[in-house]
Write a protein that holds these residues in place. Structure first.
Motif, PDB file in Angstrom:
ATOM      1  N   THR A  49       0.840  -1.214   0.129  1.00  0.00           N
ATOM      2  CA  THR A  49      -0.030  -0.060   0.054  1.00  0.00           C
ATOM      3  C   THR A  49       0.782   1.243   0.014  1.00  0.00           C
ATOM      4  O   THR A  49       2.210   1.241   0.426  1.00  0.00           O
ATOM      5  N   ASP A  93      -7.482  -1.466  -3.440  1.00  0.00           N
ATOM      6  CA  ASP A  93      -7.673  -2.956  -2.638  1.00  0.00           C
ATOM      7  C   ASP A  93      -8.887  -3.317  -2.699  1.00  0.00           C
ATOM      8  O   ASP A  93      -9.963  -2.594  -2.618  1.00  0.00           O
ATOM      9  N   VAL A 144      -8.129   2.249  -0.200  1.00  0.00           N
ATOM     10  CA  VAL A 144      -6.455   1.976  -0.261  1.00  0.00           C
ATOM     11  C   VAL A 144      -5.997   1.432  -1.598  1.00  0.00           C
ATOM     12  O   VAL A 144      -6.909   0.748  -2.341  1.00  0.00           O
ATOM     13  N   LYS A 145      -4.712   2.058  -1.798  1.00  0.00           N
ATOM     14  CA  LYS A 145      -4.367   1.816  -3.156  1.00  0.00           C
ATOM     15  C   LYS A 145      -3.161   0.700  -3.107  1.00  0.00           C
ATOM     16  O   LYS A 145      -2.494   0.679  -2.224  1.00  0.00           O
ATOM     17  N   ARG A 146      -3.321  -0.402  -3.879  1.00  0.00           N
ATOM     18  CA  ARG A 146      -2.136  -1.092  -3.918  1.00  0.00           C
ATOM     19  C   ARG A 146      -1.107  -0.886  -5.140  1.00  0.00           C
ATOM     20  O   ARG A 146      -1.775  -0.427  -6.179  1.00  0.00           O
TER      21      ARG A 146
END
Length: 143
Positions: free
Chosen positions: A57, A90, A96-98
């Protein structure tokens, strides 16, 4: 016999600061042909390193690299626009960014890592034990 050092010149912290600036300046010069700044390299290298086992993340990249979250977000947006990293929501939390390094990003991070190793080799040449210096810097960084 020379006079004892005084003021900031006697401070290991000040000397560390100057050494870090010299390292970063030289790294920046050598990364320029790749179109990367040292901060961009820090970010993409962290994504690459942490991404070996799972997509990290942005928070994990910030924690690992020590980069400010807001600055990191802007740096990652630039790297994404250049096609070097990919940010995806995510699966469990869309906020949330992956992150992942793209194929093109892999080429760039590999070349940049080789450059960073060259900077280390050149700037730390003649130091009796670069490994001991690294370990001592780690100890200081953990405080």
């Amino acid at each position: 016999m020379s006079a004892p050092l005084r003021g900031p010149l006697a401070s290991p912290g000040y000397r560390l600061h100057l050494a870090a600036l010299a390292w970063r300046r030289e790294l920046g010069v050598r990364l320029r042909p790749l179109g990367l700044t040292p901060t961009q390299f820090d970010a993409i290298a962290a994504v690459s390193f942490l991404g070996r086992t799972a997509r990290p993340t942005q928070q994990q990249i910030a924690d690992f690299s020590g980069l400010d979250r807001m600055m990191l977000s802007k740096v990652l947006a630039t790297l994404e626009q250049r096609g070097l990293v990919q940010r995806t929501p995510d699966a469990g939390d869309g906020r949330v960014k992956r992150l992942a390094v793209t194929a093109r990003g892999r080429e760039v991070v590999d070349a940049a890592t080789a450059i960073a190793r060259g900077v280390d080799a050149d700037l730390f040449a003649g130091i009796e034990s670069p490994e001991r210096l690294r370990d001592e810097l780690e100890r200081v960084a953990q405080n």
